[in-house]
Scaffold this motif. Structure first.
Motif, mmCIF file in Angstrom:
data_model
loop_
_atom_site.group_PDB
_atom_site.id
_atom_site.type_symbol
_atom_site.label_atom_id
_atom_site.label_comp_id
_atom_site.label_asym_id
_atom_site.label_seq_id
_atom_site.Cartn_x
_atom_site.Cartn_y
_atom_site.Cartn_z
ATOM 1 N N SER A 259 0.819 -1.087 -0.025
ATOM 2 C CA SER A 259 0.027 -0.009 0.015
ATOM 3 C C SER A 259 0.900 1.308 0.137
ATOM 4 O O SER A 259 0.462 2.302 -0.760
ATOM 5 C CB SER A 259 -1.057 -0.184 1.112
ATOM 6 N N ALA A 260 1.933 1.339 0.642
ATOM 7 C CA ALA A 260 2.859 2.428 0.727
ATOM 8 C C ALA A 260 3.580 2.367 -0.513
ATOM 9 O O ALA A 260 3.798 3.589 -0.894
ATOM 10 C CB ALA A 260 3.706 2.387 1.914
ATOM 11 N N ALA A 261 3.933 1.638 -1.034
ATOM 12 C CA ALA A 261 4.700 1.336 -2.530
ATOM 13 C C ALA A 261 3.898 2.102 -3.504
ATOM 14 O O ALA A 261 4.222 2.720 -4.391
ATOM 15 C CB ALA A 261 5.037 0.037 -2.941
ATOM 16 N N LYS A 262 2.693 2.050 -3.322
ATOM 17 C CA LYS A 262 1.832 2.580 -4.392
ATOM 18 C C LYS A 262 1.509 3.873 -4.529
ATOM 19 O O LYS A 262 1.135 4.397 -5.304
ATOM 20 C CB LYS A 262 0.087 1.830 -4.127
ATOM 21 N N LYS A 263 1.983 4.624 -3.350
ATOM 22 C CA LYS A 263 2.051 6.026 -3.349
ATOM 23 C C LYS A 263 3.193 6.443 -4.123
ATOM 24 O O LYS A 263 3.427 7.816 -3.888
ATOM 25 C CB LYS A 263 1.848 6.381 -1.953
#
Length: 764
Positions: A259-263
């Motif tokens: 989820s953090a990587a998608k940002k």
């Protein structure tokens, strides 16, 4: 002698598998070059020149007279491409300024003439390709000469060839290679039998071989034009960044929170590697538009692992298991079984026993592992520098779930190999990421990935017993070698050897060197696979392979035996190298190199200060059947703290026939310094299943400030050419260890030789 040891089922110089048809095409003369489905760029251009010829590569001559040699060997700074070109140029009669080199794809037609595969290792390349490259060059000269004779109206027997010109001295007529090729009048063809019947030059006729011609790759490398794997750029290419587990092997990914990587701007996808080849386990790749974005995305991933069955293992665990296995009477298989050492040791007047160990060592080439993968229709293209295209292509195919014949491996220059790029793990994440995102993907290992996921030199444990009779004569040696089996991991039966006790195949690449050329009537060598180490630290071939540890034990033990017998260690070796029986020929050449090194170093004649000593060692690396005879005299100074300073290394090596003297000297010097690095500095350790050393701040190879004087004596006697890239590695550590003992009486039996170990031995 180990007559059972083999490399593959291929017969030496088996030219019957090749046709080497020579003819003409509109674009030029081609001697065995063919296309591979999906070729691009230079490969495609070269293939076009050869469309009318039998598909079996060695070189092509263009209408402008330029000779392009296609090299099926990995060039990692050892200049093997130039060596192959030099062999062809010698017999072809070309001008060196007309020579060019091109690195081959993985088309099977580019396979090694002897090995039957595309592999670069074992210091085999020159010795195994000398004949085939020479015959290819000679065939080209003959075809050109016959065509030129017809053009000039003179007998072919009256023509001479030199510097790409075919000359008729009587009439003063001449034709250049370019003239003949452009004429389209070359019709000569060669059958395999014709090729075998060609009479090659004798050493006294050489004009190129034995000459230090300029290396062809250096200009492009110095101006940045040479392309390494890390340089590859393709249209629409994106980047993959590895996240590897905390254990070397056996982990699985339980979950990934991206989820953090998608940002992260440019993030594309997270790919969990599912490697059916079992080359990797527990790897994840973050894919993004740029390398920096991929790195940021990888750092943002939250991954949960099952660390698997090796999570609690350490270096000590592996050593403990090795000692346990060695103590079992039914462990392992016999590599050498001559006479009856047990009985001879039982009746010996004096028995010497010692344990020798080496730790895990990491390749750490300057260019970390990398690969670019791209799918074009049914064809998978992989761009990388690798030493084993045959196997790497198969691994890439396994990762993609396709037939290996649909994989094209584009060979790039290697920024260091040393055996590391015999493994194709770098292709796996690139291939699966490219398949997942539908774009070309470049994966570059970080230095931490490169070190912790290395296919390292295995940790080894060796136990040696020797017996002397009442006259101080060596009558028996029993030698057990316990390690992971790197070659067995490849799963290629032809690279294993049957044991002499018929128990099954063994990995001879873990015991080569233990079958020495000393005359010892009773001699056993037992190869024992440490399955725990094999699984926890999947090992590979590091420059020098088994002789890097077997000769550490053998040559250290020979010194220990000599001292026990009250004899000078060098003279003791000379007496053992008597050339009797199976050792005839090899022992004499090894003795000569030892004498050369001793003489050049001043062994026995120099008066050394207190705390200084000189030690010798001599080896037949790599394998007994493919030996390069190498000896070293090491001069060291030992401080009261135990710190060892190597003042000078004197190395003599018998290479048979030298192709490029400058290149050979550079290889021997580099090998000697690599051996010094392994002897005194390099050590990796396993803790909780993972390699602890992650960069050059904790894994410490030799530094420039630590270089000693190195003197090299190359013996070229016209015998068959041998390899030089690795043998000198294997002789350095035992020579230094023996020198330390002669300096301060401290016998160290573990590599690397540390100040702490020397000081402890001084007090013992």
């Amino acid at each position: 002698m180990n007559t059972h040891v083999k490399i593959t089922k291929s017969e030496p110089a088996d030219l019957s598998r090749r046709s080497f048809l020579i003819g003409t095409a509109a674009a030029g003369l081609a001697l065995g070059y063919s296309a591979v489905p999906g070729m691009v760029g230079d490969d495609q251009a070269l293939a076009a020149t050869a469309k009318n010829f039998d598909p079996s590569v060695w070189y092509a001559i263009a209408p402008d007279g330029v000779v392009t040699v296609t090299v099926g060997k990995a060039d990692m700074g050892q200049h093997i491409a130039s060596t192959m070109a030099q062999l062809i140029s010698e017999e072809l009669g070309s001008n060196w300024k007309d020579m060019r080199i091109h690195l081959a794809t993985n088309d099977p037609k580019f396979n090694d003439p002897v090995l039957g595969a595309q592999i670069t290792g074992g210091s085999w390349s020159t010795m195994m390709n000398f004949d085939a490259m020479s015959r290819a060059g000679a065939a080209g000269r003959i075809a050109l000469t016959e065509a030129a004779a017809g053009m000039m109206g003179v007998p072919a027997s009256e023509l001479t060839v030199r510097d790409s010109v075919i000359m008729h001295t009587k009439s003063k007529k001449s034709k250049t290679f370019a003239d003949v090729v452009k004429s389209g009048k070359i019709t000569k063809t060669f059958t395999p039998d014709d090729l075998k019947a060609i009479t090659l030059k004798t050493p006294d006729q050489y004009t190129k071989v034995g000459v230090s011609v300029p290396q062809l790759d250096i200009p492009d490398k110095t101006r940045g034009a040479a392309k390494y794997g890390i340089d590859v750029m393709l249209p629409d290419m994106v980047y993959g960044k590895l996240v590897t587990p905390p254990v070397r092997y056996g982990a699985t990914v339980k979950s990934v929170d991206d989820s953090a990587a998608k940002k992260v701007p440019g993030f594309i996808k997270t790919v969990v590697i599912d490697d059916k080849t079992k080359t990797t386990t527990g790897w994840v790749v973050a894919v993004a538009k740029t390398y920096i974005d991929a790195q940021k995305a990888a750092d943002a991933l939250k991954i949960t692992y099952d660390n698997g069955p090796n999570a609690k293992l350490s270096s000590q665990s592996l050593f403990d298991e090795a000692k346990r296995l060695q103590g079992l009477s039914d462990s392992g298989e016999f590599f050498v079984k001559d006479g009856d050492p047990a009985t001879a040791l039982g009746s010996a007047a004096k028995v010497i026993e010692a344990e020798y160990t080496t730790n895990i060592n990491i390749h750490c080439p300057m260019e970390p592992m990398n690969a670019v993968a791209e799918f074009k229709g049914d064809i998978l293209h992989v761009y990388t520098g690798n030493q084993f295209a045959t196997r790497s292509g198969a691994i890439a195919a396994g990762a993609a779930g396709i037939d290996p014949k649909h994989v094209v491996m584009h060979q790039m220059y290697l920024g260091g190999g040393f055996g590391r790029r015999l493994d194709g793990d770098m292709t796996v994440p690139a291939v699966q990421a490219a398949k997942a995102v539908g774009k070309p993907v470049k994966v570059i290992y970080s230095r931490e990935n490169d070190m912790t996921m290395d296919f390292s030199r295995p940790l080894t444990y060796q136990k040696v017993k020797a017996g002397l009779d009442g006259d101080g004569k060596l009558v028996a040696i029993s030698h057990d070698v316990v390690s992971a089996w790197p070659t067995a991991r490849w799963g290629i039966p032809d690279f294993l050897s049957p044991s002499v006790d018929k128990k099954g195949p063994l990995d001879a690449f873990t015991v080569n060197g233990a079958d020495f050329f000393y005359t010892v009537p009773n001699h056993y060598v037992r190869a024992i696979k440490n399955e725990m180490a094999h699984e926890a630290t999947p090992s590979g071939q590091l420059r020098s392979v088994a002789p890097g540890w077997t000769f550490w034990a053998v040559e250290s033990m020979i010194d220990e035996i000599a001292h026990a017998a009250g004899k000078d260690p060098a003279q003791f070796r000379i007496e053992l190298l008597d050339g009797k029986g199976k050792n005839d020929g090899g022992a004499q050449r090894l003795r000569n190199t030892l004498l050369a090194a001793m003489g050049l170093a001043g062994y026995g004649s120099l008066k050394l200060p207190k705390g200084e000593g000189m030690g010798v060692a001599c080896v037949s690396s790599q394998e007994r059947k493919t030996a390069s005879w190498t000896a070293c005299a090491a001069h060291v100074a030992v401080a009261p703290s135990g710190e060892v300073t190597v003042k000078k290394l004197t190395v003599a090596t018998d290479v048979g026939t030298q192709v490029n003297p400058d290149g050979i000297r550079a290889q021997v010097e580099g090998a000697a310094l690599w051996g010094l690095s392994l002897a005194l500095y390099e050590k990796a350790t396993l803790k909780d299943g993972g390699i602890e050393q992650t960069n050059f701040d904790s894994y410490m190879p030799l530094r420039m400030s630590q270089l000693p004087e190195v003197t090299v004596n190359v013996i070229s006697n016209g015998e068959h050419a041998t390899g030089v890239g690795e043998p000198a590695v294997t002789v350095i550590a035992p020579a230094i260890g023996n020198a330390v003992f002669n300096a301060v009486g401290a016998r160290v039996r573990e590599l690397p030789i540390t100040a702490e170990a020397v000081k402890a031995a001084m007090k013992a």
